[in-house]
Design an enzyme around this catalytic site. Sequence first.
Site, short mmCIF file in Angstrom:
data_model
loop_
_atom_site.label_atom_id
_atom_site.label_comp_id
_atom_site.label_asym_id
_atom_site.label_seq_id
_atom_site.Cartn_x
_atom_site.Cartn_y
_atom_site.Cartn_z
N THR A 125 0.72 -0.76 -0.07
CA THR A 125 0.51 0.22 -0.12
C THR A 125 0.53 1.32 -0.42
O THR A 125 2.09 1.00 0.47
CB THR A 125 -1.19 0.31 1.46
OG1 THR A 125 -1.35 1.76 0.95
CG2 THR A 125 -0.08 -1.04 2.74
N GLU A 127 0.02 3.57 1.59
CA GLU A 127 0.59 3.56 3.49
C GLU A 127 1.82 3.72 3.87
O GLU A 127 2.47 4.29 4.35
CB GLU A 127 -0.73 3.27 4.46
CG GLU A 127 -2.17 3.35 4.49
CD GLU A 127 -2.48 5.14 5.11
OE1 GLU A 127 -1.76 4.68 6.07
OE2 GLU A 127 -2.63 6.16 4.81
N TYR A 149 -1.08 0.56 10.97
CA TYR A 149 -1.42 -0.05 9.61
C TYR A 149 -0.32 -0.11 8.67
O TYR A 149 -0.01 -0.95 7.76
CB TYR A 149 -2.81 0.01 8.55
CG TYR A 149 -3.46 -0.28 7.73
CD1 TYR A 149 -3.81 -1.22 7.25
CD2 TYR A 149 -2.62 0.36 6.28
CE1 TYR A 149 -3.72 -1.61 6.57
CE2 TYR A 149 -2.79 0.58 4.98
CZ TYR A 149 -3.47 -1.33 4.96
OH TYR A 149 -3.81 -1.34 3.64
N LYS A 153 1.74 -3.51 7.19
CA LYS A 153 1.61 -3.67 5.59
C LYS A 153 3.58 -3.82 4.99
O LYS A 153 3.80 -4.23 4.50
CB LYS A 153 1.42 -2.86 4.90
CG LYS A 153 -0.66 -3.04 4.79
CD LYS A 153 -0.59 -4.00 4.13
CE LYS A 153 -1.99 -4.55 4.64
NZ LYS A 153 -2.52 -5.53 2.97
P1 NAP Z 1 -11.34 -4.61 2.77
O1 NAP Z 1 -12.10 -4.23 1.98
O2 NAP Z 1 -11.41 -4.71 3.77
O3 NAP Z 1 -11.54 -6.71 2.50
C1 NAP Z 1 -10.79 -7.25 2.83
C2 NAP Z 1 -10.87 -8.48 3.04
O4 NAP Z 1 -10.55 -9.27 4.20
C3 NAP Z 1 -12.42 -8.33 4.25
O5 NAP Z 1 -13.19 -9.15 3.69
C4 NAP Z 1 -12.05 -9.29 6.00
O6 NAP Z 1 -13.19 -9.88 6.08
C5 NAP Z 1 -11.17 -10.30 5.01
N1 NAP Z 1 -10.45 -10.49 6.65
C6 NAP Z 1 -10.25 -9.29 7.56
N2 NAP Z 1 -8.99 -10.09 8.46
C7 NAP Z 1 -9.40 -11.58 7.96
C8 NAP Z 1 -8.38 -12.71 8.40
N3 NAP Z 1 -7.93 -12.47 9.73
N4 NAP Z 1 -8.44 -13.35 8.35
C9 NAP Z 1 -9.66 -14.09 6.87
N5 NAP Z 1 -9.59 -12.94 6.23
C10 NAP Z 1 -9.59 -11.75 6.91
O7 NAP Z 1 -10.09 -4.94 1.66
P2 NAP Z 1 -9.58 -4.18 0.16
O8 NAP Z 1 -10.26 -2.46 0.28
O9 NAP Z 1 -10.35 -5.00 -0.85
O10 NAP Z 1 -8.38 -4.21 0.00
C11 NAP Z 1 -7.63 -5.16 -0.05
C12 NAP Z 1 -5.85 -5.46 -0.36
O11 NAP Z 1 -5.41 -4.53 -0.56
C13 NAP Z 1 -6.24 -5.30 1.81
O12 NAP Z 1 -4.67 -6.36 1.55
C14 NAP Z 1 -6.00 -3.92 2.29
O13 NAP Z 1 -5.13 -3.46 2.86
C15 NAP Z 1 -5.17 -3.11 0.68
N6 NAP Z 1 -4.89 -2.27 -0.28
C16 NAP Z 1 -6.13 -1.32 -0.74
C17 NAP Z 1 -6.08 -0.01 -0.96
C18 NAP Z 1 -7.66 0.05 -1.04
O14 NAP Z 1 -7.55 1.76 -1.41
N7 NAP Z 1 -8.81 -0.63 -1.21
C19 NAP Z 1 -5.00 0.29 -1.00
C20 NAP Z 1 -3.79 -0.41 -1.19
C21 NAP Z 1 -3.80 -1.80 -0.62
P3 NAP Z 1 -13.74 -8.86 6.97
O15 NAP Z 1 -14.26 -8.04 6.64
O16 NAP Z 1 -15.20 -10.53 7.86
O17 NAP Z 1 -13.09 -8.53 8.68
O1 G4F Z 2 -10.74 6.47 3.61
P1 G4F Z 2 -9.35 6.64 4.77
O2 G4F Z 2 -9.68 5.95 5.78
O3 G4F Z 2 -8.47 5.51 3.62
P2 G4F Z 2 -6.96 5.28 4.41
O4 G4F Z 2 -6.38 5.70 5.53
O5 G4F Z 2 -6.55 6.55 2.57
O6 G4F Z 2 -6.49 4.56 4.18
C1 G4F Z 2 -7.16 3.55 2.57
O7 G4F Z 2 -6.23 3.32 1.34
C2 G4F Z 2 -5.10 3.41 1.53
C3 G4F Z 2 -4.11 3.22 0.20
O8 G4F Z 2 -3.32 4.68 0.62
C4 G4F Z 2 -5.25 1.36 1.80
F1 G4F Z 2 -4.16 1.02 2.12
C5 G4F Z 2 -6.03 1.28 3.21
O9 G4F Z 2 -5.74 0.32 2.74
C6 G4F Z 2 -7.50 1.55 2.97
O10 G4F Z 2 -7.88 1.48 1.90
O11 G4F Z 2 -9.09 8.07 4.28
C7 G4F Z 2 -8.51 8.26 3.44
C8 G4F Z 2 -8.37 10.31 4.09
C9 G4F Z 2 -7.62 9.90 5.38
O12 G4F Z 2 -6.86 10.96 5.08
C10 G4F Z 2 -8.63 10.63 6.17
O13 G4F Z 2 -7.85 10.86 8.06
O14 G4F Z 2 -10.15 10.89 4.58
C11 G4F Z 2 -9.68 11.19 5.85
N1 G4F Z 2 -10.89 11.64 5.98
C12 G4F Z 2 -11.67 12.26 6.82
N2 G4F Z 2 -12.93 12.52 7.41
C13 G4F Z 2 -11.85 10.14 6.76
C14 G4F Z 2 -13.22 11.26 7.46
N3 G4F Z 2 -11.74 8.82 6.57
C15 G4F Z 2 -12.59 7.96 7.54
N4 G4F Z 2 -12.80 6.67 7.01
N5 G4F Z 2 -14.01 9.07 7.97
C16 G4F Z 2 -13.62 10.40 7.65
O15 G4F Z 2 -14.97 10.53 8.54
#
Ligand code: NAP
Ligand code: G4F
Length: 325
Positions: A125, A127, A149, A153
Amino acid sequence: MKKALITGVLGQDGPYLAKYLLKKGYKVYGMVPRRLNLNFYNTDYLGITNKIEFVLGDMTDEASLINIIRNTWPDEIYNLAAQSFVGASWDQPKLTTETNALGPLYLLNVIRNFTPNTKFYQASTSEMFGNNGRELQDENAPFAPQSPYGISKLYAYWIANNYVESYGLFCCNGILFNHESPLRGQDFVTRKISEGVAKIKLGLADKITLGNLEAERDWGFAGDYVEAMFKMMQQKKPGNYVVATGKKYSVKDFLETAFNCAGIKNWKKHIIINPTYKRPAEIHGLRGNASRARKELKWKPKVKFRELVAMMVDADLKRLNEKKK
Ligand code: NAP
Ligand code: G4F
């Protein structure tokens, strides 16, 4: 027929990736943790629930991972499972670390010991870059994570690289910047906004409560990003790739665009700022340079920022309208 195992298959990215792999003719195993009520909304949404073979396992339970891999013998493992909500990682740092750092280590050890030809994708990520002082991040940028987090990672990133060096495994880190979709979890800011705007439009709510509106992110579409995951796993040699759009917008920009897409004027009157949603340490801005992915994977994002926002608002409007009926 090639076999893929996707952990975290019921999250946001899992269903898009599963659909993509099914289309390519893969047999897809989807790992799900035991939950009281498993939620199949996302795989139902993409019409693929009955095409996936679900297997029960947990990233924190090494024995379950050994069993799954020895029973399914996958050609490729996409490790998407995580405690992925940054905000929650301060409340649950141990769970976050066990799931996101030790989980991948367990998977890598199973591969090393039993199926050394299985390729491994690690969901890394942006992050990890944290506040490193750079405006644009590529594969060589320094890491400076700001949250439990991000730190968990970073461990997974390094251990995957180490298993390439130490044991010759095929492991790729996709360093993905924020990517969103109608399947995004409702806690994340983009989905919180799209759902909030849809509710306001339909008269079901009047306010959205948020934290830091100044933070900037490089937001792309999840459906585009899973293609990059697949492509890096098909390269001759394993590698690490930044996946991003190269453009960044603030939370405020996202809000303004979402209200605009719904045809609602004067968006500021619908916003409440609550410090509970502010983080102990914030990453102010993230923007990625995906040149390597463009060049070597021939990958580029298709969906633009406004299209993404409109897609999410429209999907929430549709879903809430159907619920009303
Ligand atoms: P997500 O929607 O949070 O999906 C993660 C899944 O993992 C959920 O279905 C969750 O199930 C499952 N999980 C959590 N704990 C577990 C455990 N102990 N054993 C087995 N499964 C478990 O995340 P996503 O947005 O699809 O992202 C996919 C991956 O990419 C993640 O690893 C995330 O950190 C990474 N990532 C995401 C982004 C982004 O912007 N979306 C960017 C960079 C990296 P429950 O909900 O039931 O707990
Ligand atoms: O949507 P966020 O919670 O995403 P964040 O923290 O960027 O993380 C996501 O992207 C990462 C990749 O860069 C992944 F690795 C991670 O698993 C996840 O998918 O927050 C985005 C921004 C932050 O700066 C947060 O402080 O939005 C700001 N924010 C402002 N108000 C909020 C809120 N975030 C959340 N979740 N909720 C709020 O009310």
